[in-house]
Design a protein around this motif. Structure first.
Motif, PDB file in Angstrom:
ATOM      1  N   GLY A   1       3.365 119.096  11.614  1.00  0.00           N
ATOM      2  CA  GLY A   1       4.580 118.348  11.905  1.00  0.00           C
ATOM      3  C   GLY A   1       4.413 116.858  12.097  1.00  0.00           C
ATOM      4  N   ARG A   2       3.229 116.356  11.746  1.00  0.00           N
ATOM      5  CA  ARG A   2       2.983 114.914  11.888  1.00  0.00           C
ATOM      6  C   ARG A   2       2.226 114.395  10.682  1.00  0.00           C
ATOM      7  NH1 ARG A   2       0.599 115.400  17.261  1.00  0.00           N
ATOM      8  NH2 ARG A   2       2.528 115.648  18.445  1.00  0.00           N
ATOM      9  N   ILE A   3       2.391 113.118  10.390  1.00  0.00           N
ATOM     10  CA  ILE A   3       1.541 112.530   9.352  1.00  0.00           C
ATOM     11  C   ILE A   3       0.235 112.125  10.025  1.00  0.00           C
ATOM     12  CG2 ILE A   3       1.268 110.565   7.793  1.00  0.00           C
ATOM     13  CD1 ILE A   3       4.180 110.930   7.058  1.00  0.00           C
ATOM     14  N   VAL A   4      -0.860 112.750   9.587  1.00  0.00           N
ATOM     15  CA  VAL A   4      -2.134 112.539  10.269  1.00  0.00           C
ATOM     16  C   VAL A   4      -3.031 111.570   9.505  1.00  0.00           C
ATOM     17  CG1 VAL A   4      -2.141 114.710  11.535  1.00  0.00           C
ATOM     18  CG2 VAL A   4      -3.057 114.640   9.199  1.00  0.00           C
ATOM     19  N   LYS A   5      -2.697 111.347   8.252  1.00  0.00           N
ATOM     20  CA  LYS A   5      -3.482 110.366   7.511  1.00  0.00           C
ATOM     21  C   LYS A   5      -2.665 109.820   6.352  1.00  0.00           C
ATOM     22  CE  LYS A   5      -8.201 109.540   5.940  1.00  0.00           C
ATOM     23  NZ  LYS A   5      -8.409 108.475   6.975  1.00  0.00           N
ATOM     24  N   SER A   6      -2.812 108.537   6.114  1.00  0.00           N
ATOM     25  CA  SER A   6      -2.146 107.929   4.965  1.00  0.00           C
ATOM     26  C   SER A   6      -3.151 107.083   4.218  1.00  0.00           C
ATOM     27  CB  SER A   6      -0.985 107.030   5.418  1.00  0.00           C
ATOM     28  OG  SER A   6      -0.007 107.800   6.082  1.00  0.00           O
ATOM     29  N   GLY A   7      -2.945 106.975   2.914  1.00  0.00           N
ATOM     30  CA  GLY A   7      -3.858 106.158   2.130  1.00  0.00           C
ATOM     31  C   GLY A   7      -3.279 105.909   0.760  1.00  0.00           C
ATOM     32  N   GLY A   8      -4.107 105.442  -0.142  1.00  0.00           N
ATOM     33  CA  GLY A   8      -3.678 105.205  -1.520  1.00  0.00           C
ATOM     34  C   GLY A   8      -3.897 106.462  -2.340  1.00  0.00           C
ATOM     35  N   LYS A   9      -3.790 106.323  -3.683  1.00  0.00           N
ATOM     36  CA  LYS A   9      -3.882 107.508  -4.527  1.00  0.00           C
ATOM     37  C   LYS A   9      -5.249 108.170  -4.450  1.00  0.00           C
ATOM     38  CE  LYS A   9      -4.925 105.019  -8.872  1.00  0.00           C
ATOM     39  NZ  LYS A   9      -4.620 103.579  -8.751  1.00  0.00           N
ATOM     40  N   GLU A  10      -6.269 107.408  -4.027  1.00  0.00           N
ATOM     41  CA  GLU A  10      -7.616 107.983  -3.961  1.00  0.00           C
ATOM     42  C   GLU A  10      -7.735 109.017  -2.838  1.00  0.00           C
ATOM     43  OE1 GLU A  10      -6.764 104.695  -3.688  1.00  0.00           O
ATOM     44  OE2 GLU A  10      -6.985 104.694  -1.512  1.00  0.00           O
ATOM     45  N   LEU A  11      -6.800 108.980  -1.850  1.00  0.00           N
ATOM     46  CA  LEU A  11      -6.819 109.959  -0.772  1.00  0.00           C
ATOM     47  C   LEU A  11      -6.597 111.363  -1.334  1.00  0.00           C
ATOM     48  CD1 LEU A  11      -6.910 110.809   2.218  1.00  0.00           C
ATOM     49  CD2 LEU A  11      -4.513 110.131   2.413  1.00  0.00           C
ATOM     50  N   ALA A  12      -5.744 111.463  -2.355  1.00  0.00           N
ATOM     51  CA  ALA A  12      -5.477 112.760  -2.976  1.00  0.00           C
ATOM     52  C   ALA A  12      -6.749 113.325  -3.586  1.00  0.00           C
ATOM     53  CB  ALA A  12      -4.394 112.617  -4.037  1.00  0.00           C
ATOM     54  N   LEU A  13      -7.540 112.469  -4.204  1.00  0.00           N
ATOM     55  CA  LEU A  13      -8.792 112.913  -4.822  1.00  0.00           C
ATOM     56  C   LEU A  13      -9.756 113.415  -3.766  1.00  0.00           C
ATOM     57  CD1 LEU A  13      -9.258 110.063  -7.444  1.00  0.00           C
ATOM     58  CD2 LEU A  13      -8.986 112.507  -7.946  1.00  0.00           C
ATOM     59  N   GLU A  14      -9.789 112.704  -2.660  1.00  0.00           N
ATOM     60  CA  GLU A  14     -10.695 113.078  -1.586  1.00  0.00           C
ATOM     61  C   GLU A  14     -10.284 114.435  -0.991  1.00  0.00           C
ATOM     62  OE1 GLU A  14     -11.272 109.931   1.178  1.00  0.00           O
ATOM     63  OE2 GLU A  14     -12.905 110.972   2.234  1.00  0.00           O
ATOM     64  N   LEU A  15      -8.949 114.620  -0.829  1.00  0.00           N
ATOM     65  CA  LEU A  15      -8.445 115.895  -0.295  1.00  0.00           C
ATOM     66  C   LEU A  15      -8.795 117.043  -1.236  1.00  0.00           C
ATOM     67  CD1 LEU A  15      -4.915 114.723   0.877  1.00  0.00           C
ATOM     68  CD2 LEU A  15      -6.748 115.546   2.382  1.00  0.00           C
ATOM     69  N   GLU A  16      -8.681 116.744  -2.520  1.00  0.00           N
ATOM     70  CA  GLU A  16      -8.999 117.754  -3.537  1.00  0.00           C
ATOM     71  C   GLU A  16     -10.446 118.212  -3.360  1.00  0.00           C
ATOM     72  OE1 GLU A  16      -6.863 118.783  -5.922  1.00  0.00           O
ATOM     73  OE2 GLU A  16      -7.934 119.179  -7.774  1.00  0.00           O
ATOM     74  N   LYS A  17     -11.319 117.273  -3.047  1.00  0.00           N
ATOM     75  CA  LYS A  17     -12.737 117.569  -2.875  1.00  0.00           C
ATOM     76  C   LYS A  17     -13.024 118.238  -1.539  1.00  0.00           C
ATOM     77  CE  LYS A  17     -14.690 113.849  -5.209  1.00  0.00           C
ATOM     78  NZ  LYS A  17     -14.801 112.464  -4.792  1.00  0.00           N
ATOM     79  N   ARG A  18     -12.438 117.713  -0.475  1.00  0.00           N
ATOM     80  CA  ARG A  18     -12.872 118.106   0.872  1.00  0.00           C
ATOM     81  C   ARG A  18     -11.929 119.050   1.615  1.00  0.00           C
ATOM     82  NH1 ARG A  18     -14.371 112.690   3.997  1.00  0.00           N
ATOM     83  NH2 ARG A  18     -14.929 114.224   5.584  1.00  0.00           N
ATOM     84  N   GLY A  19     -10.746 119.315   1.049  1.00  0.00           N
ATOM     85  CA  GLY A  19      -9.809 120.176   1.773  1.00  0.00           C
ATOM     86  C   GLY A  19      -9.142 119.420   2.906  1.00  0.00           C
ATOM     87  N   TYR A  20      -8.458 120.180   3.803  1.00  0.00           N
ATOM     88  CA  TYR A  20      -7.667 119.536   4.845  1.00  0.00           C
ATOM     89  C   TYR A  20      -8.348 119.472   6.210  1.00  0.00           C
ATOM     90  CZ  TYR A  20      -3.558 119.528   1.797  1.00  0.00           C
ATOM     91  OH  TYR A  20      -2.681 119.287   0.796  1.00  0.00           O
TER      92      TYR A  20
END
Ligand SMILES: Nc1ncnc2c1ncn2[C@@H]1O[C@H](COP(=O)(O)OP(=O)(O)OP(=O)(O)O)[C@@H](O)[C@H]1O
Ligand SMILES: [Mg+2]
Lengths: 447, 253
Positions: B222-241
């Motif tokens: 229920g909260r935004i815990v992290k914000s970043g640029g488009k590279e954040l999506a790539l990192e999430l893809e690699k490392r999960g949540y």
């Protein structure tokens, strides 16, 4: 303490007087062969009286408005300029073509039109046909809607004076739908119109029975229609109840379909304060088919009661029944649909559906599908639903910019169209479609 | 354009959004990612005005107006559009009729003349070509019997016709085949402009290869815990949540 209430006798109110007066009139005995039939009607009604609240067929519908109001028997039609004007205006989508107009239960030749009827087809007044075409009328009148079958059929049999008569000879096809337009225009009048439609072997016709009020008079109509569909014949019928909010109507339609014959009934109810329709279809030959559709839109304090019976007595007969109702205000709709499948009626394929949309908490639906099956190799289904509009759908519409009123209008219209699309006579279907659309959407709100 | 401050919302008395803040300017594309049940659809529905979601705190300002005080239809008329994660089926109402009704409401609101059936059908035809939508879908009842992918395409089709200012896409990519994904992304990219903003909810980095976001936010409990640029999506893809999850979400596991 005991209280004496007036009008609680079974045949209460004005009715014993009507019966007595009419029994003494010349009209009662004008046609000698019909005298016994009328007497049977009279005796049956005197014996049964009106249905009481404990009568199984009248559990949800009280006949109190009919027994408590002091009606006068309709003795002559009230044809004035207003009626003539409305007779021309009420077309129900049927422009030109044959039309039989009845005023206060009496056939009016001057307001009727016989345009487009093929040779050999007889269309006009039942009272006249009883004398001039007794060979066609006598063997059928009172055989399908029998005196004694219900109180109101008995009453009609005793008191009817006129109605519409249609005969289509074997093999004849009448392309143009025939409008049978009823206008009632006299305050506190009771009329008992009686119709007989006869289709010879392989004949085809479409008949639209429409009921409307040129003014807002309070009146009661007790109508009976008998239809005889011979082998391989096809009758497509529509009934449009569009009377004013002061109209009370009880009607019985009794139909016989012979081998390979086809009968469709499309009933659309938007008007009348009180409407009860008993519709009975007997499939008496193999491969006879019945299709029954209904759409009721009830508002205010309207009371609409559909009692239908489909009687399968021979093998290989399909029947479809689909009735829908939309209710607002404090309106009430009753659906009672019986399907009988007799022992001989193997391979019957019967499907009955009743769906109701309740748009108000004060409205009420009573639905009772009844299947009675005595054969073993049959396919029969039935189902009934009572529901509200789906709020997820309303919300979805709103996210696309539609107001809740328009969203509800669209969804209600779609619910109605689902039944309407099956109506057999295109011009009638389109007419009802347009008037529904206007009522539900152009007005912006359904009240 | 859109300013969400400390937004709290509950469904059936259960708190879902617990102090969410987000700022979206015209012309931007924001991607929102996050685990199942973290509140992504709840945010989308609260912005669209779903009556079952109760806002219990915070504010949302849209073009200077108090969005939360507006009805769903007024939000739509003022340019907010939600592409549903689960589009609703409406039996008996044709897609084209439905869309024309909404389209004309929006035009009326803007003081523009209504469009008649003929002109509107022309418009539908053009848009359906661009989005590779089968024309037969236009005359079928809204979403009824549509495949999962067809429903999603139909949402984007509606978006293309209604041309909103703020479009919220809730997992529009789930259930789409590769061609459809490309067609839908093309459609969205074509609509990108300096006056129009997008909030794109997705689970998959792949969509973001097509619709390249300016910002990526991670929503958790229920909260935004992290914000970043488009590279954040790539990192999430690699490392999960797990590495970004809110502490209460981690404990709940
Ligand atoms: N009507 C409801 N009643 C009770 N709980 C609900 C209701 N609607 C949503 N929730 C709960 O709210 C939480 C957030 O749901 P939401 O749909 O916003 O998640 P999400 O982030 O979109 O998940 P997903 O990725 O699976 O789509 C979930 O735990 C869900 O079960
Ligand atoms: Mg979701």
């Amino acid at each position: 303490m005991t209280t004496a209430t007036a009008g609680t006798v079974a045949t209460g109110g004005c009715w014993p007087a009507h019966l007595e007066a009419f029994e003494k009139s010349a009209a009662f005995r004008r046609v000698p062969w019909a005298l016994d039939l009328r007497k049977t009607g009279l005796a049956s009604f005197r014996e049964s009286g009106f249905p009481t609240p404990s009568d199984e067929e009248w559990l949800y519908t009280s006949v109190e408005p009919i027994t408590s109001n002091a009606f006068r028997q309709s003795l002559a039609p009230n044809v004035d300029g207003l009626v003539a004007n409305h007779a021309a205006r009420f077309t129900f989508g049927l422009k030109g073509g044959p039309r039989l107009v009845l005023v206060d239960g009496f056939f009016s030749r001057e307001l009727s039109s016989f345009e487009g009827l093929p040779e050999g087809v007889i269309a006009g007044s039942l009272a006249e046909a009883m004398e001039s075409h007794s060979d066609l009328v006598e063997p059928r009148l009172g055989r399908l809607a029998r005196p004694g079958s219900t109180s109101f059929v008995s009453l009609n049999t005793a008191l009817f004076q006129d109605g519409a008569f249609l005969y289509v000879p074997p093999g004849r096809v009448v392309d143009a739908p025939i409008l049978v337009l009823h206008l009632s225009h006299a305050s506190y009048v009771a009329s008992h119109p009686r119709h007989l439609f006869v289709l010879g072997e392989g004949a085809q016709a479409s008949v639209v029975e429409a009921w409307a009020s040129p003014s807002c008079d309070l009146y009661f109509t007790n109508a009976v229609t008998e239809a005889d569909v011979a082998r391989g014949a096809a009758l497509r019928s529509a009934r449009i109840e569009a009377e004013s909010g002061n109209a009370f109507q009880i009607a019985s339609t009794q139909v016989r379909v012979a081998e390979g014959g086809f009968y469709q009934s499309d009933v659309a109810v938007t008007g009348a304060e009180f409407f009860r329709h008993d519709l009975g279809v007997r499939l008496e030959g193999e491969r006879a088919e019945a299709r029954l559709f209904g759409l009721s839109v009830a508002s205010g304090r309207q009371h609409v009661d559909h009692h239908t019976v489909i009687d399968h007595s021979k093998p290989n007969c399909p029947s479809r029944e689909y009735y829908k109702a939309i209710l607002t205000g404090r309106s009430r709709v009753v659906f009672n649909g019986k399907v009988f499948v007799r022992q001989d009626a193997q391979k019957t394929d019967a499907k009955q559906t009743n769906k109701n949309l309740l748009l108000s908490e004060d409205a009420r639906v009573d639905t009772k599908p009844q299947l009675e099956i005595f054969a073993d190799d049959v396919k029969c289904t039935h189902g009934a639903t009572v529901g509200q509009l789906d709020e997820d759908m309303v919300y979805y519409c709103r996210t696309r910019g539609l107001s809740p009123e328009v969203a509800r209008g669209i969804l209600t219209y779609a619910f109605a169209r689902d039944a309407l699309q099956h109506f057999a006579i295109p011009a009638v279907r389109e007419h009802i479609d347009q008037s529904l659309y206007q009522r539900l959407l152009d007005a912006g709100r359904f009240a | 354009m859109l300013e969400v401050k400390d937004l709290q919302a509950a469904v059936a008395k259960k708190p879902i959004l617990k102090g969410l803040s987000l700022s979206v300017k015209a012309g931007e594309v924001h991607a929102i990612m996050g685990p199942n049940g973290s509140g992504k659809s709840t945010l989308a529905q609260v912005l669209a005005g779903h009556p079952s979601y109760e806002v219990t705190g915070g504010t949302v300002t849209y073009e200077g107006k108090d969005l939360l005080a507006m009805s769903p239809e007024d939000r739509a008329k003022d340019g907010i559009f939600l592409a549903f994660q689960y589009p609703v089926e409406i039996p008996g109402v044709s897609n084209s009729y439905f869309l024309r009704a909404g389209y004309n409401e929006i035009r009326r609101h803007r003081g523009e003349p209504e469009v008649d059936v003929m002109d509107f059908n022309k418009l539908l035809k053009e848009k359906s070509k661009v989005l590779h939508i089968d024309e037969s879908l236009l005359n079928r009842p809204v979403n009824e019997g549509f495949s999962g992918g067809e429903k999603k395409r139909n949402e984007i089709f509606q978006l293309a016709v209604l041309e909103p200012k703020l479009a919220i896409l809730d997992e529009t990519d789930s259930g789409l085949d590769i061609d459809a994904l490309r067609a839908v992304s093309d459609g969205v990219n074509r609509l990108r402009s300096k006056d129009r903003a997008f909030i794109v909810v997705t689970h998959y980095q792949r969509l973001l290869n097509y619709i390249v976001p300016d910002f990526v936010h991670v929503l958790s409990a229920g909260r935004i815990v992290k914000s970043g640029g488009k590279e954040l999506a790539l990192e999430l893809e690699k490392r999960g949540y797990d590495w970004v999850k809110a502490p209460e979400a981690a404990e709940a596991r």
